[in-house]
Design a protein around this motif. Sequence first.
Motif, PDB file in Angstrom:
ATOM      1  N   GLU A 195       0.848  -1.190   0.000  1.00 19.88           N
ATOM      2  CA  GLU A 195       0.000   0.000   0.000  1.00 19.88           C
ATOM      3  C   GLU A 195       0.881   1.237   0.000  1.00 19.88           C
ATOM      4  O   GLU A 195       1.839   1.339   0.787  1.00 19.88           O
ATOM      5  N   SER A 196       0.546   2.183  -0.867  1.00 10.82           N
ATOM      6  CA  SER A 196       1.274   3.445  -0.951  1.00 10.82           C
ATOM      7  C   SER A 196       0.339   4.548  -0.462  1.00 10.82           C
ATOM      8  O   SER A 196      -0.689   4.840  -1.101  1.00 10.82           O
ATOM      9  N   HIS A 197       0.684   5.151   0.680  1.00 12.33           N
ATOM     10  CA  HIS A 197      -0.156   6.174   1.299  1.00 12.33           C
ATOM     11  C   HIS A 197       0.441   7.570   1.042  1.00 12.33           C
ATOM     12  O   HIS A 197       1.657   7.735   0.919  1.00 12.33           O
ATOM     13  N   ARG A 211      -6.869   2.382  -6.487  1.00  6.44           N
ATOM     14  CA  ARG A 211      -7.090   3.170  -5.278  1.00  6.44           C
ATOM     15  C   ARG A 211      -8.004   2.397  -4.335  1.00  6.44           C
ATOM     16  O   ARG A 211      -8.994   1.797  -4.744  1.00  6.44           O
ATOM     17  N   THR A 230     -12.352   4.784   0.256  1.00  7.81           N
ATOM     18  CA  THR A 230     -12.070   5.777   1.292  1.00  7.81           C
ATOM     19  C   THR A 230     -12.610   5.346   2.655  1.00  7.81           C
ATOM     20  O   THR A 230     -12.025   5.683   3.686  1.00  7.81           O
ATOM     21  N   ARG A 245      -9.207  11.713   4.291  1.00  2.88           N
ATOM     22  CA  ARG A 245      -7.861  11.226   3.963  1.00  2.88           C
ATOM     23  C   ARG A 245      -7.818  10.788   2.499  1.00  2.88           C
ATOM     24  O   ARG A 245      -8.784  10.267   1.946  1.00  2.88           O
ATOM     25  N   ALA A 258      -5.316   5.292  -0.303  1.00  6.38           N
ATOM     26  CA  ALA A 258      -4.029   4.715  -0.681  1.00  6.38           C
ATOM     27  C   ALA A 258      -4.156   3.920  -1.985  1.00  6.38           C
ATOM     28  O   ALA A 258      -5.257   3.588  -2.422  1.00  6.38           O
ATOM     29  N   THR A 295      -3.181   0.441  -3.781  1.00  7.02           N
ATOM     30  CA  THR A 295      -2.797  -0.942  -3.509  1.00  7.02           C
ATOM     31  C   THR A 295      -2.291  -1.567  -4.804  1.00  7.02           C
ATOM     32  O   THR A 295      -2.970  -1.478  -5.840  1.00  7.02           O
ATOM     33  N   ASN A 315      -0.080  -4.664   2.894  1.00 10.30           N
ATOM     34  CA  ASN A 315      -1.538  -4.746   2.758  1.00 10.30           C
ATOM     35  C   ASN A 315      -2.069  -5.788   3.758  1.00 10.30           C
ATOM     36  O   ASN A 315      -2.152  -6.973   3.467  1.00 10.30           O
TER      37      ASN A 315
END
Length: 338
Positions: free
Chosen positions: A193-195, A230, A233, A239, A242, A244, A283
């Motif tokens: 996961e890239s936040h 994505r 939410t 926010r 993220a 995935t 993840n």
Amino acid sequence: MNPPRPPPREKTPSKIKKVFIKTTKSTTNEEKLQAGETEAMELLNVSTTSDLSQHSELVSGILPLITRNIINGITLQLPAMIGQCLTDNYDLSDNSDILTQLTPNIGEILNDLNQSMRDIRSELTEIKESRAFHTRLYDDLAKKNKFLEKQASDNKKTIESLLDRIHDLEEDLFYVSEKVEDQERRGRLENLESHGVPISENENTDQIVCNIAKMVGVEIQASDISTSHRMPTGIEKTRTPAITAKFVHRKNKIKIFEKRKLLRSVKSSTDFKHPSKIFIAENLTAINKDLYFRARSAKNNCGYRYTWTSNGKVFVKKNSDVKNSLYIRCEEDLSKIK
């Protein structure tokens, strides 16, 4: 010519005394009457041999005795005579007229007594009916109570059996849940996961993941990514969701994840305005994600320094000198953080 000499006086009283004694010894009314008659006859026989003066004297002595004996006899026989007379001349089965004549208020008394007896009989009848009703009610309640006791006993056995079954099912569910959780965790081992990545119009998530990997020194192509998107939410709509990405080869995922801390030192990038705000995470499943956040909160409260994930598992460690880390598999393991 001299008149005949009368018999001695003293003999007559002796005879009278003898007869009196004899009569006093009789025990029945007839014997008393016969004794009186015998005594009178003896006195009369004596009187025939005496002169008139002596006869008058004897009669004056006999009359009180005869009168007393007759009165005694009549007094003793009077009740029997009256009873016999009533038996012979009256029907005693219906004696209301006679009793009314004898006692003016006896009719009212009898009516009151009859009414009282009727009331008593009525009350007794009601009591018997009430007793019979309560007896039937008690019998019905006893039967129902016995039935309910049996039913309660059967229900208790059924509940105990169901509780045992529930316990077995809970154990089975726990093991099945662990297996499902483990399978889900294994299915996410190739995911990252890239936040903190800003949303852009017509963005290509595969290319974004490749650019992030390039910033940490890992060269990959879009063909190395199986799929990316994505994340929803959820509740926290403020926010940025993220990204995935599922990698074709797990080794690429491991390389990027091991070098994820290098993003903190990236000052500028042609692809991102604030690259230092981007961070990479595994993840995790919903259960492990919740355990991870709760472990971090417990770590801060209990003085632990390290909390991390590896292959989808959550670990904590108090400091760098501690060799063995604490593996958090379930909620009960959180209590071990002290």
